[in-house]
Design an enzyme around this catalytic site. Structure first.
Site, PDB file in Angstrom:
ATOM      1  N   ASP A   1       0.844  -1.189   0.000  1.00 30.13           N
ATOM      2  CA  ASP A   1       0.000   0.000   0.000  1.00 30.13           C
ATOM      3  C   ASP A   1       0.878   1.236   0.000  1.00 30.13           C
ATOM      4  O   ASP A   1       1.998   1.212   0.509  1.00 30.13           O
ATOM      5  CB  ASP A   1      -0.887   0.009   1.257  1.00 30.13           C
ATOM      6  CG  ASP A   1      -2.007   1.032   1.144  1.00 30.13           C
ATOM      7  OD1 ASP A   1      -3.041   0.713   0.549  1.00 30.13           O
ATOM      8  OD2 ASP A   1      -1.834   2.171   1.643  1.00 30.13           O
TER       9      ASP A   1
ATOM     10  N   ILE B   1      -0.135   8.762   2.076  1.00 26.33           N
ATOM     11  CA  ILE B   1       0.535   9.938   2.636  1.00 26.33           C
ATOM     12  C   ILE B   1       0.150  10.050   4.112  1.00 26.33           C
ATOM     13  O   ILE B   1      -1.044  10.023   4.442  1.00 26.33           O
ATOM     14  CB  ILE B   1       0.136  11.219   1.874  1.00 26.33           C
ATOM     15  CG1 ILE B   1       0.640  11.146   0.426  1.00 26.33           C
ATOM     16  CG2 ILE B   1       0.705  12.467   2.576  1.00 26.33           C
ATOM     17  CD1 ILE B   1       0.264  12.349  -0.425  1.00 26.33           C
ATOM     18  N   HIS B   2       1.130  10.133   4.982  1.00 20.28           N
ATOM     19  CA  HIS B   2       0.861  10.288   6.414  1.00 20.28           C
ATOM     20  C   HIS B   2       1.632  11.481   6.981  1.00 20.28           C
ATOM     21  O   HIS B   2       2.599  11.950   6.394  1.00 20.28           O
ATOM     22  CB  HIS B   2       1.247   9.019   7.182  1.00 20.28           C
ATOM     23  CG  HIS B   2       0.283   7.892   7.009  1.00 20.28           C
ATOM     24  ND1 HIS B   2      -1.032   7.991   7.378  1.00 20.28           N
ATOM     25  CD2 HIS B   2       0.435   6.648   6.484  1.00 20.28           C
ATOM     26  CE1 HIS B   2      -1.656   6.848   7.098  1.00 20.28           C
ATOM     27  NE2 HIS B   2      -0.790   6.018   6.554  1.00 20.28           N
ATOM     28  N   ARG B   3       1.136  11.933   8.149  1.00 22.74           N
ATOM     29  CA  ARG B   3       1.735  13.065   8.857  1.00 22.74           C
ATOM     30  C   ARG B   3       2.995  12.601   9.579  1.00 22.74           C
ATOM     31  O   ARG B   3       2.916  11.771  10.478  1.00 22.74           O
ATOM     32  CB  ARG B   3       0.680  13.577   9.836  1.00 22.74           C
ATOM     33  CG  ARG B   3       1.037  14.740  10.675  1.00 22.74           C
ATOM     34  CD  ARG B   3      -0.232  15.215  11.388  1.00 22.74           C
ATOM     35  NE  ARG B   3      -0.251  14.878  12.802  1.00 22.74           N
ATOM     36  CZ  ARG B   3      -1.338  14.894  13.573  1.00 22.74           C
ATOM     37  NH1 ARG B   3      -2.513  15.225  13.068  1.00 22.74           N
ATOM     38  NH2 ARG B   3      -1.268  14.589  14.847  1.00 22.74           N
TER      39      ARG B   3
ATOM     40  N   GLY C   1      -7.768   2.509  10.773  1.00 24.62           N
ATOM     41  CA  GLY C   1      -8.400   2.011   9.554  1.00 24.62           C
ATOM     42  C   GLY C   1      -7.592   2.277   8.293  1.00 24.62           C
ATOM     43  O   GLY C   1      -7.869   1.695   7.254  1.00 24.62           O
TER      44      GLY C   1
ATOM     45  N   GLU D   1      -2.674   1.640  -4.809  1.00 22.25           N
ATOM     46  CA  GLU D   1      -3.068   2.879  -5.491  1.00 22.25           C
ATOM     47  C   GLU D   1      -2.149   3.207  -6.673  1.00 22.25           C
ATOM     48  O   GLU D   1      -2.530   3.951  -7.578  1.00 22.25           O
ATOM     49  CB  GLU D   1      -3.066   4.049  -4.504  1.00 22.25           C
ATOM     50  CG  GLU D   1      -4.173   4.017  -3.446  1.00 22.25           C
ATOM     51  CD  GLU D   1      -3.867   3.127  -2.245  1.00 22.25           C
ATOM     52  OE1 GLU D   1      -2.801   2.467  -2.223  1.00 22.25           O
ATOM     53  OE2 GLU D   1      -4.706   3.078  -1.322  1.00 22.25           O
TER      54      GLU D   1
ATOM     55  N   GLU E   1      -4.283  21.027   9.950  1.00 19.30           N
ATOM     56  CA  GLU E   1      -4.966  19.923   9.280  1.00 19.30           C
ATOM     57  C   GLU E   1      -5.914  20.474   8.220  1.00 19.30           C
ATOM     58  O   GLU E   1      -6.268  21.648   8.235  1.00 19.30           O
ATOM     59  CB  GLU E   1      -5.765  19.102  10.307  1.00 19.30           C
ATOM     60  CG  GLU E   1      -4.890  18.356  11.305  1.00 19.30           C
ATOM     61  CD  GLU E   1      -4.266  17.094  10.723  1.00 19.30           C
ATOM     62  OE1 GLU E   1      -4.368  16.878   9.499  1.00 19.30           O
ATOM     63  OE2 GLU E   1      -3.663  16.336  11.500  1.00 19.30           O
TER      64      GLU E   1
HETATM   65 MN    MN Z   1      -4.759   1.894   0.362  1.00 15.22          MN
END
Ligand code: MN
Length: 497
Positions: free
Chosen positions: A170, A173-175, A191, A237, A293
């Protein structure tokens, strides 16, 4: 049989640099400065005014991408806002600005598996964390977005991870907040797919190999942010990114971990998310806040986040660090345009031909507010517009407000949408509230203190605003019929739009 399938998308922009060169060909899409800028709050403060847009407090606007060539204390320049305008996305994708959602849907139908390459420019320079001089805090100019942020953040960081049991992979994009010379905290909402993988590693007490690719091709960025149900767990993706480009995304094996990075990247961080270990996001600053955010508020610092233990940073020669100023139009693009594709897919399946276009509006950061352009064909379509809204809520559960308008209304022109909400709208019949639905925790109004029937934080009243003309009354709602003339005859330099 006539083939009405549109041609496959073709947007072979291979990397950030090709994207920048394309922007330079167009007026008003790219600016740069050689004036020294402080990455701590100043850089974001500048771009907030120049081009952040979106849900940022005014004054702001949708403006050009901006390159800061001279970042105080660093050898690496920072670019911000590459994707912070629909106009630029349209340039990158070779698509019509008003039909980017349709273009995304078309890309979904032409998905392509990534391919593996042996060498990539993102590994031209290798910095190993085992080197005693290694310090990510002085190597990479991660900006601190506001003076109250927990620390410097990487905001365009594409994590790639693999499920330890199934081998599914997978990208998300994460913080990411820089915490120490070789430590970065990572915030993964419950999730999210990489977070789900990490929970498995954590339970097995095993470190999770991870790559963090930054400054990838702008076309690839546009497909990263597809979310379930459009991209369920196990769906990569990057297949949609290949669909958008028209050529497969290239992956290259990391130097120090068992994982792959995006070959197009300017900078790749390699590392492991450690099992068991947690830190407070603002452990170094105690500000209580994280970073801005997408809904427009500063996020609260998370008291307990996993850590990426960095093993290496690999870069191109003379790399560029790409970031965004959230909450801005760039988030609206990244989150909203894939959402438009996902909504159109679900709507076409459920109600073929009814919905002409959708817009994931800036006010909701690309997630909370959807505008659907409805084409009622006969009296049987009366009421189906509301069914379309229900389908849209199902296709994207974070959607809170759905606004329905007729196809003589420009969904990208908020004045026109509010006109429909004024003259084709009677609240008592046109507002359809759906109370007590779990929406999104970053909406501060989704809380019991705001409305007692919101029994938990993150619970909201979803609403359909039906601003379409009832079929039987359509003769009374014909807009004044101006003559359609060619203005260029009178003003030679005139362009519509
Ligand atoms: Mn995904």
């Amino acid at each position: 049989m006539t083939d009405t399938t549109p041609p496959a998308p073709h947007a072979p922009i291979n990397d950030l640099r090709e994207g920048i060169e394309l922007l330079k060909l167009h007026d008003g899409q790219f600016v740069s400065t050689a004036v020294e800028v402080d990455p701590e709050a100043e850089l974001a403060g500048v771009y907030k005014k120049v081009g952040a847009g979106g849900t940022v407090q005014r004054p702001t606007r949708v403006g050009p991408a901006m390159l800061f060539e001279n970042v105080k204390g660093y050898a690496i320049p920072v670019i911000v806002g590459v994707l912070a305008a629909r106009k630029r996305i349209a340039m990158f994708l070779g698509a019509d600005e008003k039909y980017l959602g349709r273009h995304m849907l078309n890309a979904m139908e032409h998905a392509k598996d990534p391919v593996f390459v042996d060498e990539a420019p993102c590994q031209e320079v290798v910095h190993l964390a085992s080197d005693p001089d290694f310090d990510i805090r002085t190597l990479l100019p991660a900006p601190t977005n506001t003076p109250e942020d927990a620390g410097p953040y990487f905001c365009m960081a594409v994590l790639r991870g693999t499920d330890p049991e199934t081998g599914n992979h997978d990208v998300t994009i994460h913080r990411l907040c820089v915490q120490d010379r070789d430590e970065i905290s990572v915030f993964m909402q419950t999730g999210r797919h990489i977070g789900f993988m990490y929970e498995k590693y954590d339970a097995m007490d095993k470190p999770m190999p991870i790559t963090i690719s930054m400054g990838i091709s702008p076309v690839e960025y546009m497909a990263i942010s597809f979310e379930p149900p459009a991209t369920p767990y196990g769906f990569d993706e990057l297949e949609y990114a290949g669909g958008l480009k028209g050529t497969p995304v290239e992956l290259v094996k990391a130097k120090t971990v068992e994982e792959y990075a995006l070959a197009s990247a300017e900078i790749v961080i390699e590392g492991e998310i450690l099992p068991g270990r947690r830190v407070a996001e603002d452990q170094n600053t105690d500000t209580g806040y994280a970073m801005p955010e997408f809904p427009g508020y500063d996020g609260v610092a998370n008291p307990s986040l996993p850590i990426v233990k960095v093993k290496a940073v690999t870069t191109r020669t003379n790399p560029i660090l790409q970031t965004l100023v959230g909450p801005g139009e760039e988030h609206v693009s990244l989150a909203g345009i894939p959402t438009e594709g996902a909504l159109l897919q679900a709507l076409e399946n459920a109600l073929p031909g009814l919905v002409k276009n959708v817009y994931s509006h800036s006010s909701g950061g690309g997630k909370y507010v959807g505008i659907l352009q409805i084409h009622k064909r006969d009296h049987n379509d009366q009421g189906r517009e509301r069914q379309a809204a229900i389908v849209a809520f199902g296709a994207f559960p974070e959607m809170k407000h759905i606004i329905l308008v007729d196809d003589d209304v420009d969904i990208f022109d908020t004045d026109d949408v509010l006109w429909a909400m004024t003259t084709r709208f009677q609240a008592e019949r046109s507002v359809i509230p759906i109370p007590g639905v779990r929406c999104h925790p970053l909406d501060p109004s989704a809380d019991p203190e705001f409305l007692w029937t919101n029994f938990d934080h993150g619970i909201s009243t979803k609403v359909i605003f039906d601003c379409t003309v009832p079929w039987g009354l359509r003769d009374k709602f014909i807009r004044a019929p101006f003559l359609d003339v060619d203005v260029a005859k009178f003003l030679p330099n005139w362009t519509n739009g």
